[in-house]
Design an enzyme around this catalytic site. Structure first.
Site, PDB file in Angstrom:
ATOM      1  N   ARG A 179       0.838  -1.208   0.000  1.00  0.00           N
ATOM      2  CA  ARG A 179       0.000   0.000   0.000  1.00  0.00           C
ATOM      3  C   ARG A 179       0.870   1.253   0.000  1.00  0.00           C
ATOM      4  O   ARG A 179       0.635   2.181  -0.771  1.00  0.00           O
ATOM      5  CB  ARG A 179      -0.904  -0.006   1.230  1.00  0.00           C
ATOM      6  N   ASP A 208      -0.516  -6.234  -3.714  1.00  0.00           N
ATOM      7  CA  ASP A 208      -1.917  -6.016  -3.373  1.00  0.00           C
ATOM      8  C   ASP A 208      -2.571  -5.270  -4.521  1.00  0.00           C
ATOM      9  O   ASP A 208      -1.929  -4.998  -5.539  1.00  0.00           O
ATOM     10  CB  ASP A 208      -2.050  -5.251  -2.056  1.00  0.00           C
ATOM     11  N   HIS A 275      -7.033  -9.740  -4.094  1.00  0.00           N
ATOM     12  CA  HIS A 275      -6.109  -8.592  -3.985  1.00  0.00           C
ATOM     13  C   HIS A 275      -5.172  -8.572  -5.192  1.00  0.00           C
ATOM     14  O   HIS A 275      -3.969  -8.343  -5.072  1.00  0.00           O
ATOM     15  CB  HIS A 275      -5.326  -8.667  -2.676  1.00  0.00           C
ATOM     16  N   ASP A 337      -6.657 -14.183   1.487  1.00  0.00           N
ATOM     17  CA  ASP A 337      -7.707 -13.486   2.230  1.00  0.00           C
ATOM     18  C   ASP A 337      -8.587 -12.658   1.305  1.00  0.00           C
ATOM     19  O   ASP A 337      -8.178 -12.228   0.238  1.00  0.00           O
ATOM     20  CB  ASP A 337      -7.081 -12.569   3.280  1.00  0.00           C
ATOM     21  N   GLU A 338      -9.788 -12.434   1.734  1.00  0.00           N
ATOM     22  CA  GLU A 338     -10.706 -11.454   1.154  1.00  0.00           C
ATOM     23  C   GLU A 338     -10.821 -11.579  -0.362  1.00  0.00           C
ATOM     24  O   GLU A 338     -10.858 -10.581  -1.085  1.00  0.00           O
ATOM     25  CB  GLU A 338     -10.257 -10.040   1.544  1.00  0.00           C
ATOM     26  N   TRP A 404      -6.088 -14.333  11.441  1.00  0.00           N
ATOM     27  CA  TRP A 404      -6.221 -12.895  11.646  1.00  0.00           C
ATOM     28  C   TRP A 404      -7.625 -12.486  12.053  1.00  0.00           C
ATOM     29  O   TRP A 404      -7.804 -11.459  12.715  1.00  0.00           O
ATOM     30  CB  TRP A 404      -5.794 -12.151  10.385  1.00  0.00           C
ATOM     31  N   TYR A 429      -2.995  -6.101  15.525  1.00  0.00           N
ATOM     32  CA  TYR A 429      -2.991  -5.239  14.339  1.00  0.00           C
ATOM     33  C   TYR A 429      -2.487  -3.863  14.783  1.00  0.00           C
ATOM     34  O   TYR A 429      -3.231  -3.050  15.328  1.00  0.00           O
ATOM     35  CB  TYR A 429      -4.395  -5.157  13.738  1.00  0.00           C
ATOM     36  N   ASP A 431      -1.715  -1.280  13.211  1.00  0.00           N
ATOM     37  CA  ASP A 431      -2.225  -0.068  12.578  1.00  0.00           C
ATOM     38  C   ASP A 431      -3.377   0.518  13.387  1.00  0.00           C
ATOM     39  O   ASP A 431      -3.843   1.630  13.072  1.00  0.00           O
ATOM     40  CB  ASP A 431      -2.647  -0.315  11.128  1.00  0.00           C
TER      41      ASP A 431
END
Length: 780
Positions: A179, A208, A275, A337-338, A404, A429, A431
């Protein structure tokens, strides 16, 4: 192996250990004397003596001749001691020395990271069978030689016998460089600090939707196109209007070697099959739809997936082959993931492939995809690890899981016989913000304090005792959507990874919060000596107005309470404008001061060293009635609560806006309406760059907007209460992204909650509140 647990305490430069009490397979030694030890994380076993040995400038470290591992560990110790203590040690391979490194025979079982460190009046001896063991002994030595804030002087090291090995084999940190790309030098700084904390796995999130950061020579478009996204923020080294960059294979090989010399293994992550937007932007043929999207400038979950045809699978395997040629890590992280399944669901070719394979649904297809990659890695002696979504549809036999989404994935996988890493959000996490203070930089607003991280234990109760060996250890993740600069990342990482280190290395029974804070005290000084931008959030002084702001504004005195998050150290303060010192008045109870007094306060360590920057509190009525973004409450309801910079790639120390990106709505509690005649709101206009899924999009609150470009509305009591003010927002095309709105406020005599709503047009930008100020009536 019998493990003896002990807590080390220092008193007059001596380590004191109380008698040990045996219980089952564990012997627990409790501290006999309170006082700080310089060692963090705590060793597994330490037995203290009553004497000491002095190590002065010019002392020699003797290593076995020809032992490159011992010599490397000794050199690292010399470098660190020079920075943290200011004395010079010399490495030699013959002759006498105050410190010696000794190679033991290869260990038969037990931890490969085990070492012994013995301090006697005759000198210090570090012994281990492996390079890692010698290195960790050297790291313990550096802490022994920097037990306090003195600089440029020798150290009397207490006599002690340490037999040390980690609780967990995996002690990890993840950096998201996809990112926001991080300079190699800043990654090396993180590696240096990981090594000093005995952390040994650095996961690099290299790809990503928002960028592809690793050079793949067989597929150069991945970096020529996939490494760059559109951006309105100037980016050093990037073409105008673009953000990005990538690491060459030579740079990454050098980074791998740098980490290996510090006992850190780099685990690469290539996110698959979701991603994938940056990869598909570079090579549309590996995607599902055949179209070429831009590299995403939106945070969140984008829909682009890798295809499951032979061409796409071959492409991915070729990428992984080059990744494996750079990174010797046994584990290769494939994300997983995702991965939104809509593109697969809508593709006739993908559906036909599923029928051919006899796969019932898209979760099963992802399992098949992951299995293909797992088999490819296994043929080359590597192991696949992925986020816990790889459990869906079935898990390849040799795959490991990084959990996670809480602990459920780890519990399920471990009980099935798979190795797991515990990396649950929100606690690991990093962040997430460390406090709710106004001076916290951007991040997620689910505050995870230093104490929260320290309290976590990465061995969930739901894992059967017979399966507990499948828990490899914990990992803290630092996602970087909202963190651009190395300083912001260091603020998020340190000192919370010190808590992670003790969680991952030290025996569970030896941990205690007050003892950790005492041992963190000298570590904070080591951070400072090495130029690490560690957060002081746990020790910063927080102020409260006792009795509330309204009575303070109306009264003749203001009563102020002070505290810090950690409950450690002594708060000292001044009221005359001077900076507090270690001899300033100590805070003991709330103090009452005259209005217009500025109180300045700092937390001091027992040795008189400041543990945080000065924080000031102005008791002038106008200041009391000014609240910054973080001091407002976001309204209740669904949403994603973030502290955001003005622009997505902002690199300066600009404003940060605390908000719910679903709803521009804030609460100002207990506003003294009887003393107020007007309101001034400083606002920022932010891009709405969030890729929300359909259920999320439906939860975004598009409130009634009575003006063309949007409206600021102020209501009394609740967001449906009486309207007190309404101000149109300016035209975005003709006004800057930071602006101020003012309005008269009337309609109340008592202290009342206010609801502030910023309603943009449907699909319009986000607006964040920077500060809210009230104009006072003439009441004095």
């Amino acid at each position: 192996m019998r493990v003896v647990q002990g807590a080390i305490r220092r008193r007059r430069m001596s380590l004191v250990i109380a008698p040990c009490v045996a219980a089952a397979l564990v012997t627990v030694c409790q501290p006999a004397v309170a006082g700080p030890s310089p060692l963090l994380p705590l060793p597994a076993h330490a037995t203290a003596g009553t004497d000491s040995v002095r190590i002065d400038d010019g002392a020699r470290i003797v290593v076995p001749a020809g032992d490159t591992g011992a010599a490397s560990a000794a050199r690292r110790a010399v470098e660190i001691v020079a920075r943290t203590r200011g004395i010079t040690l010399n490495v030699a391979d013959r002759g006498p020395g105050a410190i010696s490194f000794v190679r033991l025979p290869a260990a038969n079982g037990g931890s490969s990271e085990r070492y012994r460190l013995d301090v006697t009046p005759a000198g210090i001896r570090i012994a281990a069978a492996t390079d890692a063991g010698l290195f960790y002994g050297a790291m313990t030595l550096t802490q022994m030689l920097s037990p306090d804030a003195r600089f440029g002087t020798g150290v009397a090291v207490p006599v002690v016998a340490i037999d040390d090995a980690p609780r967990f084999a995996w002690r990890g940190v993840m950096l998201d460089v996809a990112r926001h790309m991080q300079p190699i030098a800043s990654i090396e700084r993180v590696i240096d600090m990981m090594a000093q904390h005995k952390l040994n796995r650095l996961q690099l999130h290299l790809t990503d939707d928002q960028g592809w950061r690793i050079e793949i020579k067989r597929h150069p478009e991945l970096t020529r196109i996939g490494a760059w996204r559109a951006s309105s923020t100037p980016n050093a080294g990037a073409p105008a209007g673009r953000y990005g960059g990538f690491y060459t294979q030579d740079q990454l090989r050098a980074l791998v070697a740098y980490a290996a010399a510090r006992a850190v293994t780099i685990v690469p992550e290539i996110d698959l099959p979701g991603h994938a937007q940056a990869a598909v932007a570079a090579y549309p043929q590996i995607g599902v739809t055949g179209d070429r999207p831009p590299v995403s400038g939106d945070w969140g979950i984008n829909p682009y997936l890798f295809n499951v045809d032979d061409r796409s699978i071959t492409f991915v395997k070729q990428v992984l082959d080059e990744v494996m040629a750079i990174f010797p890590s046994t584990y290769i992280h494939i994300g997983g993931d995702e991965a939104l399944k809509e593109q697969w669901q809508a593709s006739a070719a993908v559906q036909a492939k599923m029928r051919t394979l006899g796969i019932a649904d898209e979760k099963g297809l992802q399992s098949w995809f992951v299995g293909q990659l797992g088999a490819h890695l296994a043929k080359r002696g590597r192991r696949l690890i992925g986020w816990d979504e790889i459990l869906e549809g079935g898990l390849p036999p040799t795959a490991s899981v990084m959990s996670w989404r809480g602990e459920a994935g780890a519990i399920e996988a471990a009980n099935m016989g798979h190795d797991v890493v515990l990396s649950p959000g929100p606690v690991l996490y990093l962040d997430n913000l460390q406090s709710g203070r106004d001076d916290e930089p951007p991040g997620r607003m689910a505050v995870q304090t230093l104490a929260d991280v320290y309290a976590y234990d990465p061995l969930p109760a739901g894992i059967a005792a017979a399966k507990a060996h499948h828990v490899l250890g914990p990992q803290a993740n630092l996602w970087a959507e909202y963190m651009v600069t190395p300083a912001q990342r260091e603020h998020a990482l340190f000192p919370r990874i010190a808590a992670l280190a003790e969680m991952a290395w030290s025996p569970r029974a030896a941990r205690d919060w007050p003892g950790f804070l005492a041992r963190l005290d000298p570590q904070l000084n080591r951070y400072q000596r090495q130029g690490i931008a560690a957060a002081d959030s746990a020790f910063a002084v927080d102020y409260t107005v006792v009795g509330g702001v309204g009575p303070a504004v109306r009264g003749k005195t203001v009563t102020i309470g002070m505290a810090n998050q950690a409950g450690y150290g002594t708060i000292r303060y001044t009221t005359d404008g001077a900076a507090p010192s270690s001899t300033s008045r100590a805070y003991a109870r709330p103090l009452s001061v005259a209005p217009d007094t500025v109180v300045r306060a700092v937390t001091f360590a027992p040795d008189g060293r400041a543990l945080a920057a000065v924080r000031s509190f102005d008791t002038a009525p106008a200041a009391l009635l000014t609240r910054a973004s973080a001091s407002l409450e976001t309204c209740a309801g669904a949403g994603i609560r973030l502290r955001l910079p003005l622009t997505p790639d902002a690199t300066g120390g600009g404003p940060a806006y605390s908000m719910n990106i679903y709803d521009g709505c804030w609460l100002y509690r207990a506003a003294p309406l009887g003393q107020i005649r007007g309101i001034t709101v400083s606002l920022g206009r932010l891009p709405r760059n969030f890729a929300l899924r359909q259920p999320q999009r439906q939860m975004v609150a598009w409130r009634y907007n009575p003006t063309h470009f949007g409206t600021l509305m102020v209501h009394a009591r609740t967001c449906d209460g009486p309207a007190l003010a309404m101000v149109p927002l300016p035209d975005p095309a003709t006004t800057p992204n930071q602006f101020i709105l003012t309005a008269p406020l009337a309609g109340g005599t008592t202290d009342t909650d206010l609801c502030l709503i910023v309603a943009p047009p449907v699909g319009g930008p986000l607006y964040g509140v920077d500060t809210v100020r009230f104009t006072l009536k003439d009441i004095r």
